[in-house]
Design a protein around this motif. Structure first.
Motif, mmCIF file in Angstrom:
data_model
loop_
_atom_site.group_PDB
_atom_site.id
_atom_site.type_symbol
_atom_site.label_atom_id
_atom_site.label_comp_id
_atom_site.label_asym_id
_atom_site.label_seq_id
_atom_site.Cartn_x
_atom_site.Cartn_y
_atom_site.Cartn_z
ATOM 1 N N THR A 181 0.846 -1.187 0.000
ATOM 2 C CA THR A 181 0.000 0.000 0.000
ATOM 3 C C THR A 181 0.881 1.236 0.000
ATOM 4 O O THR A 181 1.820 1.345 0.795
ATOM 5 C CB THR A 181 -0.923 0.004 1.237
ATOM 6 O OG1 THR A 181 -1.744 -1.175 1.191
ATOM 7 C CG2 THR A 181 -1.801 1.237 1.273
ATOM 8 N N TYR A 182 0.549 2.170 -0.902
ATOM 9 C CA TYR A 182 1.337 3.383 -1.091
ATOM 10 C C TYR A 182 0.447 4.601 -0.895
ATOM 11 O O TYR A 182 -0.646 4.668 -1.457
ATOM 12 C CB TYR A 182 1.955 3.408 -2.497
ATOM 13 C CG TYR A 182 3.017 2.348 -2.682
ATOM 14 C CD1 TYR A 182 4.364 2.668 -2.607
ATOM 15 C CD2 TYR A 182 2.676 1.015 -2.888
ATOM 16 C CE1 TYR A 182 5.353 1.700 -2.761
ATOM 17 C CE2 TYR A 182 3.645 0.028 -3.033
ATOM 18 C CZ TYR A 182 4.974 0.388 -2.971
ATOM 19 O OH TYR A 182 5.951 -0.585 -3.103
ATOM 20 N N VAL A 183 0.914 5.565 -0.112
ATOM 21 C CA VAL A 183 0.131 6.766 0.178
ATOM 22 C C VAL A 183 1.022 7.999 0.162
ATOM 23 O O VAL A 183 2.227 7.914 0.370
ATOM 24 C CB VAL A 183 -0.606 6.671 1.534
ATOM 25 C CG1 VAL A 183 -1.605 5.519 1.549
ATOM 26 C CG2 VAL A 183 0.388 6.532 2.689
ATOM 27 N N GLY A 184 0.406 9.172 -0.058
ATOM 28 C CA GLY A 184 1.098 10.435 0.062
ATOM 29 C C GLY A 184 1.463 11.058 -1.272
ATOM 30 O O GLY A 184 1.196 10.517 -2.341
ATOM 31 N N VAL A 185 2.077 12.252 -1.173
ATOM 32 C CA VAL A 185 2.516 13.020 -2.347
ATOM 33 C C VAL A 185 3.960 13.448 -2.106
ATOM 34 O O VAL A 185 4.185 14.328 -1.272
ATOM 35 C CB VAL A 185 1.619 14.245 -2.584
ATOM 36 C CG1 VAL A 185 2.104 15.023 -3.791
ATOM 37 C CG2 VAL A 185 0.161 13.843 -2.745
ATOM 38 N N PRO A 186 4.960 12.843 -2.751
ATOM 39 C CA PRO A 186 4.823 11.660 -3.583
ATOM 40 C C PRO A 186 4.544 10.440 -2.711
ATOM 41 O O PRO A 186 4.873 10.425 -1.523
ATOM 42 C CB PRO A 186 6.176 11.552 -4.275
ATOM 43 C CG PRO A 186 7.136 12.210 -3.337
ATOM 44 C CD PRO A 186 6.346 13.313 -2.670
ATOM 45 N N CYS A 187 3.962 9.400 -3.302
ATOM 46 C CA CYS A 187 3.547 8.268 -2.470
ATOM 47 C C CYS A 187 4.746 7.443 -2.001
ATOM 48 O O CYS A 187 5.781 7.372 -2.663
ATOM 49 C CB CYS A 187 2.533 7.405 -3.200
ATOM 50 S SG CYS A 187 3.172 6.486 -4.581
ATOM 51 N N LYS A 188 4.575 6.883 -0.813
ATOM 52 C CA LYS A 188 5.580 5.995 -0.217
ATOM 53 C C LYS A 188 4.878 4.761 0.327
ATOM 54 O O LYS A 188 3.709 4.823 0.713
ATOM 55 C CB LYS A 188 6.312 6.719 0.916
ATOM 56 C CG LYS A 188 7.133 7.893 0.419
ATOM 57 C CD LYS A 188 7.868 8.580 1.542
ATOM 58 C CE LYS A 188 8.670 9.723 0.930
ATOM 59 N NZ LYS A 188 9.261 10.579 1.930
ATOM 60 N N LYS A 189 5.618 3.668 0.394
ATOM 61 C CA LYS A 189 5.049 2.399 0.853
ATOM 62 C C LYS A 189 4.825 2.448 2.365
ATOM 63 O O LYS A 189 5.687 2.891 3.122
ATOM 64 C CB LYS A 189 6.001 1.244 0.508
ATOM 65 C CG LYS A 189 5.430 -0.129 0.775
ATOM 66 C CD LYS A 189 6.403 -1.196 0.252
ATOM 67 C CE LYS A 189 5.804 -2.573 0.297
ATOM 68 N NZ LYS A 189 5.606 -3.109 1.629
ATOM 69 N N LEU A 190 3.626 2.019 2.760
ATOM 70 C CA LEU A 190 3.333 1.879 4.191
ATOM 71 C C LEU A 190 4.011 0.620 4.708
ATOM 72 O O LEU A 190 3.955 -0.435 4.074
ATOM 73 C CB LEU A 190 1.820 1.750 4.430
ATOM 74 C CG LEU A 190 0.971 2.984 4.303
ATOM 75 C CD1 LEU A 190 -0.493 2.638 4.557
ATOM 76 C CD2 LEU A 190 1.408 4.054 5.287
ATOM 77 N N ASN A 191 4.626 0.701 5.850
ATOM 78 C CA ASN A 191 5.211 -0.490 6.495
ATOM 79 C C ASN A 191 4.182 -1.078 7.419
ATOM 80 O O ASN A 191 3.576 -0.369 8.199
ATOM 81 C CB ASN A 191 6.471 -0.110 7.264
ATOM 82 C CG ASN A 191 7.577 0.364 6.343
ATOM 83 O OD1 ASN A 191 7.743 -0.183 5.257
ATOM 84 N ND2 ASN A 191 8.306 1.380 6.755
ATOM 85 N N LYS A 192 3.999 -2.396 7.336
ATOM 86 C CA LYS A 192 2.995 -3.039 8.180
ATOM 87 C C LYS A 192 3.667 -3.772 9.311
ATOM 88 O O LYS A 192 4.713 -4.295 9.204
ATOM 89 C CB LYS A 192 2.140 -4.019 7.358
ATOM 90 C CG LYS A 192 1.264 -3.279 6.377
ATOM 91 C CD LYS A 192 0.304 -4.221 5.708
ATOM 92 C CE LYS A 192 -0.605 -3.450 4.781
ATOM 93 N NZ LYS A 192 -1.591 -4.246 4.143
#
Length: 192
Positions: free
Chosen positions: A181-192
C-alpha cells in the motif's frame, strides 16, 4: 441469457444506476437479504454476470470461485470517451465520464468508477480498480490486482507491479516494484 450482478453493495447500486436497470444480485449465502439472491443458486446457463465489487482482490477471488463456464458481460457508459485501438477485457465496467485515449490495453474484470482518465499507450493487467477522479498518464504499465483510490494520480512512463493499493489523493511519481500500500505526495510504501 439474462444479466445479473455478483455483489449487492454500494458499487452494485452505482452499476445499476449507470446502466439504468435493476438486475438480480447474487451474494455469499451468509449475506442474503430481501434484495439479493444466494450465490449457491447461481446458474451459469441462465445468467451472464458482472462482478460489481470495488475491491480488486475480492473480484479475483469471486471469479476463481464461479463455475468455469460462467460468461461475463462488460458495460461502458455512454458518456465515456474511448479512443482508437483500445481493448477492454471481459467483465469490465467503464463508468460515466471516463476517458480512455488511444493505443491502450486493459485487462479483464476492470473497474473504472466515475471520471477516470487513462493516457495513451498504457498497458493494464486484470482486476484493475480506479475510484472516482483517479488519473493515469500515458505510457504506464500496471500489473494485476492494482487499486487506485479516489483522486490519485500516476505520472506518465511509470511501471507498477501487481498487488498494489494506491491511497486516495496519492501521487505516483516513480516506479513501484514491490507489492503493498502506497500513500502520500509523492507516495511511499506503508510499512505493516
Amino acid at each position: 441469457m439474462k444479466r445479473a450482478l455478483i455483489g449487492a453493495g454500494g458499487h452494485a447500486k452505482e452499476v445499476m444506476m449507470q446502466m439504468g436497470q435493476v438486475l438480480p444480485c447474487f451474494v455469499d449465502d451468509r449475506y442474503v437479504d430481501e434484495s439479493s439472491l444466494p450465490i449457491s443458486s447461481f446458474d451459469p446457463n441462465k445468467y451472464e454476470v458482472l462482478i460489481a465489487i470495488g475491491d480488486s482482490e475480492n473480484r479475483c477471488s469471486i471469479v476463481d470461485s464461479l463455475p468455469k463456464e460462467t460468461q461475463y458481460f462488460s458495460f461502458i457508459h455512454h458518456t465515456s470517451i474511448i479512443g482508437s485501438n483500445v481493448s477492454v477485457g471481459e467483465g469490465s465496467f467503464i463508468g460515466a465520464f471516463s476517458i480512455i485515449t488511444t493505443d491502450i490495453q486493459i485487462g479483464k474484470h476492470t473497474l473504472l468508477n466515475r471520471g477516470n482518465h487513462i493516457g495513451h499507450d498504457s498497458k493494464i493487467g486484470d482486476y484493475f480498480s480506479m475510484m472516482p477522479c483517479a488519473v493515469m498518464g500515458g505510457n504506464v504499465t500496471v500489473g494485476n490486482n492494482v487499486y487506485m483510490g479516489s483522486c490519485s494520480n500516476i505520472r506518465e512512463k511509470i511501471n507498477i507491479t501487481s498487488n498494489v493499493v494506491i491511497g486516495m489523493n496519492s501521487a505516483v511519481v516513480k516506479n513501484i516494484t514491490k507489492s503493498g500500500t502506497y500513500v502520500g505526495v509523492p507516495c511511499k510504501k506503508l510499512n505493516k
